[in-house]
Scaffold this active site. Structure first.
Site, PDB file in Angstrom:
ATOM      1  N   LYS A   1      23.521  16.410 -30.818  1.00 38.42           N
ATOM      2  CA  LYS A   1      24.112  17.265 -29.776  1.00 38.42           C
ATOM      3  C   LYS A   1      24.396  18.687 -30.267  1.00 38.42           C
ATOM      4  CE  LYS A   1      26.334  13.833 -26.799  1.00 38.42           C
ATOM      5  NZ  LYS A   1      27.594  13.443 -26.145  1.00 38.42           N
TER       6      LYS A   1
ATOM      7  N   SER B   1      20.571   2.050 -25.618  1.00 40.77           N
ATOM      8  CA  SER B   1      21.046   2.907 -24.519  1.00 40.77           C
ATOM      9  C   SER B   1      20.776   2.311 -23.140  1.00 40.77           C
ATOM     10  CB  SER B   1      20.361   4.273 -24.613  1.00 40.77           C
ATOM     11  OG  SER B   1      20.668   5.064 -23.488  1.00 40.77           O
TER      12      SER B   1
ATOM     13  N   ASN C   1      24.380  17.856 -24.316  1.00 43.27           N
ATOM     14  CA  ASN C   1      23.892  16.494 -24.075  1.00 43.27           C
ATOM     15  C   ASN C   1      22.719  16.463 -23.097  1.00 43.27           C
ATOM     16  OD1 ASN C   1      25.130  16.823 -21.541  1.00 43.27           O
ATOM     17  ND2 ASN C   1      25.841  14.700 -21.482  1.00 43.27           N
TER      18      ASN C   1
ATOM     19  N   GLY D   1      37.357  13.919 -30.826  1.00 44.51           N
ATOM     20  CA  GLY D   1      35.939  13.843 -31.174  1.00 44.51           C
ATOM     21  C   GLY D   1      35.068  14.488 -30.107  1.00 44.51           C
TER      22      GLY D   1
ATOM     23  N   SER E   1      20.854   4.443 -20.577  1.00 42.19           N
ATOM     24  CA  SER E   1      20.386   5.604 -19.812  1.00 42.19           C
ATOM     25  C   SER E   1      19.025   5.372 -19.150  1.00 42.19           C
ATOM     26  CB  SER E   1      20.345   6.845 -20.705  1.00 42.19           C
ATOM     27  OG  SER E   1      21.656   7.226 -21.066  1.00 42.19           O
TER      28      SER E   1
END
Length: 284
Positions: free
Chosen positions: A71, A20, A92, A131, A22
């Site tokens: 999620k 990730s 999220n 999705g 993030s």
């Protein structure tokens, strides 16, 4: 980065998640806004999810971000859901508000914020895929006042997709048109009257394939977006630009959904321009 006894944690929780970016985004933001926080990646098993959520309260964390497969699984452990999270059926971002855990979904807001000089209100959108990312874009578009949405999926996915769209209609009164991607003439007709075309599928991550036939003609004013950011320019975006259309990749969505989460946690605006520069240098 300042780390001491007052540092508050935030984390991204998923499996896998070590790849990730993030932590890169949020730790830059903590530093740039002089916020005493640190952001890490937690790769956990499903059996550890309940305890992970409990740790948000236990350690007085800002909150967590979630990616697949958690999620939806996290929802029963939260105290409240935002409107968009309830519509999407997925979370999220979890925000710790004095021990109350509130679930948000910032993906849709992040997507629309990354589109330059564009508002979806009163506009028509063609969306490829159904999705998780597509659902967040769909729900946010409806909340923001879109006038028409055409969703295209492969014919084998029609039956699986319809119940979610029916549920959306029940909750919002908005009818989404569902079409088969194989019907090229219908795809052309819907794109021709659209203001926004979005690829929310994974087609193009290989750097070679495109979700639509190359003989589709795009209207001049159409904005084209792809949720993929690696490669930085997918064949889909290359094709759109070759017709003279403005085209946006998925890196902005990633940044702006993070910015929404950061503001929910800290009450501060993420310095997106500064971080965007760092991201494009890293991934372009």
């Amino acid at each position: 980065m300042k780390l001491d006894g007052y540092t508050r944690l935030a984390a991204v929780v998923a499996n896998p998640i070590k790849h990730s970016i993030s932590p890169f985004i949020h730790n830059r933001a903590f530093e740039a806004t002089d916020t005493n926080g640190a952001y890490v990646a937690w790769e956990i098993e499903a059996s550890d999810l309940v305890e992970t959520v409990a740790n948000i309260r236990r350690y007085q964390m800002f909150g967590i971000n979630l990616s697949m497969p958690y999620k939806e699984q996290v929802i029963p452990y939260l105290d409240k859901l935002s409107d968009e999270a309830r519509l999407i059926g997925a979370v999220n971002t979890v925000v710790n508000e004095n021990g109350n855990l509130i679930g948000y979904n910032t993906d849709g807001k992040g997507f629309f914020k990354c589109l330059p000089s564009f508002t979806i209100s009163g506009k028509k959108m063609t969306l490829l895929g159904a999705g998780g990312a597509a659902k967040s874009i769909l729900a946010q578009a409806i909340l923001d006042g879109v006038s028409q949405i055409s969703v295209f999926v492969r014919s084998v996915s029609m039956e699986k997709t319809r119940p979610y769209l029916d549920k959306l209609q029940e909750q919002t009164g908005f009818k989404v048109d569902l079409c088969a991607l194989e019907y090229v003439s219908e795809l052309q007709a819907r794109i021709a009257e659209s203001d926004l075309l979005v690829n929310a599928t994974s087609v193009g991550m290989d750097g070679q394939s495109s979700p639509v036939p190359e003989n589709i003609v795009l209207p001049e004013t159409l904005l084209v977006a792809d949720i993929i950011y690696q490669p930085f320019e997918t064949p889909f975006l290359k094709w759109a630009r070759s017709q003279g259309n403005p085209a946006v990749n998925g890196l902005g969505m990633l940044l702006y959904q993070a910015a929404e989460a950061f503001q929910l946690w800290t009450g501060k605006e993420m310095p997106t321009e500064e971080i965007w520069q760092s991201l494009t240098e890293k991934y372009q």
